[in-house]
Write a protein that holds these residues in place. Structure first.
Motif, PDB file in Angstrom:
ATOM      1  N   LEU A 106       0.828  -1.207   0.000  1.00  7.73           N
ATOM      2  CA  LEU A 106       0.000   0.000   0.000  1.00  7.73           C
ATOM      3  C   LEU A 106       0.864   1.260   0.000  1.00  7.73           C
ATOM      4  CD1 LEU A 106      -2.792  -1.138   2.474  1.00  7.73           C
ATOM      5  CD2 LEU A 106      -3.101  -0.587   0.054  1.00  7.73           C
ATOM      6  N   TRP A 107       1.922   1.265   0.819  1.00  7.76           N
ATOM      7  CA  TRP A 107       2.830   2.412   0.816  1.00  7.76           C
ATOM      8  C   TRP A 107       3.466   2.589  -0.560  1.00  7.76           C
ATOM      9  CZ3 TRP A 107       2.109   6.043   3.974  1.00  7.76           C
ATOM     10  CH2 TRP A 107       1.883   5.853   5.339  1.00  7.76           C
ATOM     11  N   GLN A 108       3.817   1.484  -1.206  1.00  5.97           N
ATOM     12  CA  GLN A 108       4.443   1.562  -2.518  1.00  5.97           C
ATOM     13  C   GLN A 108       3.503   2.208  -3.541  1.00  5.97           C
ATOM     14  OE1 GLN A 108       6.595  -1.932  -3.600  1.00  5.97           O
ATOM     15  NE2 GLN A 108       6.846  -1.297  -5.711  1.00  5.97           N
ATOM     16  N   VAL A 109       2.234   1.836  -3.496  1.00  5.81           N
ATOM     17  CA  VAL A 109       1.258   2.447  -4.400  1.00  5.81           C
ATOM     18  C   VAL A 109       1.047   3.918  -4.041  1.00  5.81           C
ATOM     19  CG1 VAL A 109      -1.163   2.425  -5.136  1.00  5.81           C
ATOM     20  CG2 VAL A 109       0.118   0.285  -4.967  1.00  5.81           C
ATOM     21  N   GLU A 115       4.430  11.321  -4.931  1.00  3.32           N
ATOM     22  CA  GLU A 115       3.824  12.252  -3.984  1.00  3.32           C
ATOM     23  C   GLU A 115       2.833  11.505  -3.093  1.00  3.32           C
ATOM     24  OE1 GLU A 115       1.043  16.262  -4.098  1.00  3.32           O
ATOM     25  OE2 GLU A 115       2.061  15.602  -5.913  1.00  3.32           O
ATOM     26  N   LEU A 116       2.936  11.735  -1.802  1.00  5.35           N
ATOM     27  CA  LEU A 116       2.008  11.118  -0.860  1.00  5.35           C
ATOM     28  C   LEU A 116       0.899  12.107  -0.536  1.00  5.35           C
ATOM     29  CD1 LEU A 116       1.301   8.738   1.026  1.00  5.35           C
ATOM     30  CD2 LEU A 116       2.638   9.905   2.792  1.00  5.35           C
ATOM     31  N   HIS A 117      -0.318  11.741  -0.884  1.00  2.00           N
ATOM     32  CA  HIS A 117      -1.489  12.559  -0.569  1.00  2.00           C
ATOM     33  C   HIS A 117      -1.966  12.182   0.829  1.00  2.00           C
ATOM     34  CE1 HIS A 117      -5.587  14.123  -0.824  1.00  2.00           C
ATOM     35  NE2 HIS A 117      -5.149  14.885  -1.807  1.00  2.00           N
ATOM     36  N   ASP A 118      -2.514  13.148   1.544  1.00  6.79           N
ATOM     37  CA  ASP A 118      -3.001  12.897   2.908  1.00  6.79           C
ATOM     38  C   ASP A 118      -4.016  11.764   2.961  1.00  6.79           C
ATOM     39  OD1 ASP A 118      -1.379  14.896   3.934  1.00  6.79           O
ATOM     40  OD2 ASP A 118      -2.967  16.415   3.936  1.00  6.79           O
ATOM     41  N   TYR A 119      -4.897  11.694   1.959  1.00  8.56           N
ATOM     42  CA  TYR A 119      -5.908  10.641   1.950  1.00  8.56           C
ATOM     43  C   TYR A 119      -5.276   9.259   1.742  1.00  8.56           C
ATOM     44  CZ  TYR A 119      -9.487  14.290   1.606  1.00  8.56           C
ATOM     45  OH  TYR A 119     -10.300  15.379   1.843  1.00  8.56           O
ATOM     46  N   GLU A 120      -4.206   9.195   0.939  1.00 12.40           N
ATOM     47  CA  GLU A 120      -3.507   7.924   0.739  1.00 12.40           C
ATOM     48  C   GLU A 120      -2.877   7.463   2.044  1.00 12.40           C
ATOM     49  OE1 GLU A 120      -2.135   8.474  -3.927  1.00 12.40           O
ATOM     50  OE2 GLU A 120      -0.919   9.376  -2.332  1.00 12.40           O
ATOM     51  N   ALA A 121      -2.200   8.381   2.722  1.00 13.82           N
ATOM     52  CA  ALA A 121      -1.570   8.047   4.005  1.00 13.82           C
ATOM     53  C   ALA A 121      -2.621   7.613   5.020  1.00 13.82           C
ATOM     54  CB  ALA A 121      -0.776   9.239   4.528  1.00 13.82           C
ATOM     55  N   SER A 122      -3.752   8.299   5.026  1.00 15.74           N
ATOM     56  CA  SER A 122      -4.829   7.955   5.951  1.00 15.74           C
ATOM     57  C   SER A 122      -5.349   6.546   5.688  1.00 15.74           C
ATOM     58  CB  SER A 122      -5.958   8.976   5.824  1.00 15.74           C
ATOM     59  OG  SER A 122      -7.045   8.617   6.649  1.00 15.74           O
ATOM     60  N   LEU A 123      -5.529   6.211   4.418  1.00 17.93           N
ATOM     61  CA  LEU A 123      -6.010   4.861   4.083  1.00 17.93           C
ATOM     62  C   LEU A 123      -5.015   3.801   4.543  1.00 17.93           C
ATOM     63  CD1 LEU A 123      -8.174   3.112   2.434  1.00 17.93           C
ATOM     64  CD2 LEU A 123      -6.316   2.971   0.785  1.00 17.93           C
ATOM     65  N   VAL A 124      -3.737   4.020   4.287  1.00 16.16           N
ATOM     66  CA  VAL A 124      -2.735   3.028   4.688  1.00 16.16           C
ATOM     67  C   VAL A 124      -2.751   2.853   6.203  1.00 16.16           C
ATOM     68  CG1 VAL A 124      -0.295   2.388   4.701  1.00 16.16           C
ATOM     69  CG2 VAL A 124      -1.278   3.473   2.677  1.00 16.16           C
ATOM     70  N   GLY A 152      13.750   9.225   0.146  1.00 16.43           N
ATOM     71  CA  GLY A 152      14.218   9.690   1.446  1.00 16.43           C
ATOM     72  C   GLY A 152      13.184   9.455   2.517  1.00 16.43           C
ATOM     73  N   ALA A 153      13.610   8.915   3.630  1.00 11.90           N
ATOM     74  CA  ALA A 153      12.707   8.530   4.710  1.00 11.90           C
ATOM     75  C   ALA A 153      12.010   9.721   5.354  1.00 11.90           C
ATOM     76  CB  ALA A 153      13.465   7.733   5.777  1.00 11.90           C
ATOM     77  N   GLY A 154      12.519  10.929   5.203  1.00 12.27           N
ATOM     78  CA  GLY A 154      11.873  12.078   5.815  1.00 12.27           C
ATOM     79  C   GLY A 154      10.808  12.704   4.945  1.00 12.27           C
ATOM     80  N   SER A 155      10.612  12.193   3.761  1.00 11.61           N
ATOM     81  CA  SER A 155       9.668  12.795   2.813  1.00 11.61           C
ATOM     82  C   SER A 155       8.236  12.472   3.211  1.00 11.61           C
ATOM     83  CB  SER A 155       9.938  12.231   1.408  1.00 11.61           C
ATOM     84  OG  SER A 155       8.979  12.695   0.511  1.00 11.61           O
ATOM     85  N   GLU A 156       7.423  13.476   3.325  1.00 11.64           N
ATOM     86  CA  GLU A 156       5.998  13.293   3.583  1.00 11.64           C
ATOM     87  C   GLU A 156       5.211  13.484   2.306  1.00 11.64           C
ATOM     88  OE1 GLU A 156       3.530  12.381   5.882  1.00 11.64           O
ATOM     89  OE2 GLU A 156       5.302  11.601   6.846  1.00 11.64           O
ATOM     90  N   HIS A 157       5.621  14.392   1.463  1.00 13.56           N
ATOM     91  CA  HIS A 157       4.890  14.686   0.224  1.00 13.56           C
ATOM     92  C   HIS A 157       5.830  14.709  -0.930  1.00 13.56           C
ATOM     93  CE1 HIS A 157       1.189  15.511   2.318  1.00 13.56           C
ATOM     94  NE2 HIS A 157       1.890  16.188   3.177  1.00 13.56           N
TER      95      HIS A 157
END
Length: 157
Positions: A106-109, A115-124, A152-157
């Motif tokens: 799921l994280w890979q998708v 780019e990580l969208h807030d809704y994607e992170a919330s679903l995971v 990079g591990a610090g990337s949120e978006h």
């Protein structure tokens, strides 16, 4: 393969034997991955390609079978009103320590488009909770994905 998955999706068991836990797991994984890709309001080609690659590698599928599974997953996700059925199939088929693999997928998708969208992170995070995957294990899975994608591990978006 698509016919068998559609029967599983619709519940039509006429002339078909009971579906194996592996088939249910494949469909559930595909549906969850498609749902993750759709969380930001669009499903991009790079996300679909990532889903096909993930499913093919994890389940040992040919390109054609992976494509059919993605299509079945899209149908299942579109028709579902909640994630419970998909999560239940994963919980039934995988040991607790194996469920981290689904979270990593799921994280890979979620990061497939860079780019990580807030809704994607919330679903995971929501699915991780439903799969009883601890936050530290989900975080470690996320870091592995970021390292593979070199974001990079610090990337949120």
């Amino acid at each position: 393969m698509l016919h068998r998955l559609r029967e599983l999706l619709t519940g039509d068991r006429s002339g078909a034997d009971v579906k194996s836990p592996d088939e249910k797991l494949r469909l559930a994984a595909a549906a969850l991955l498609v749902e993750a890709a759709a969380q930001d309001g669009r499903v991009e080609d790079v996300e679909l390609a990532s889903i096909r690659a993930i499913l093919g590698a994890h389940f040992g599928l040919s390109d054609a079978d992976a494509e059919e599974l993605v299509d079945a997953g899209r149908d299942a996700a579109r028709e579902a009103t909640q994630l419970y059925g998909f999560v239940r199939a994963v919980n039934d088929a995988m040991a607790p320590d194996e469920r981290v693999q689904i979270i990593e997928m799921l994280w890979q998708v979620a990061y497939a488009d860079g780019e990580l969208h807030d809704y994607e992170a919330s679903l995971v995070r929501r699915v991780a909770g439903l799969l009883y995957v601890q936050d530290q294990d989900s975080g470690a899975a996320r870091k592995r994905v970021l390292e593979r994608l070199q974001l990079g591990a610090g990337s949120e978006h």
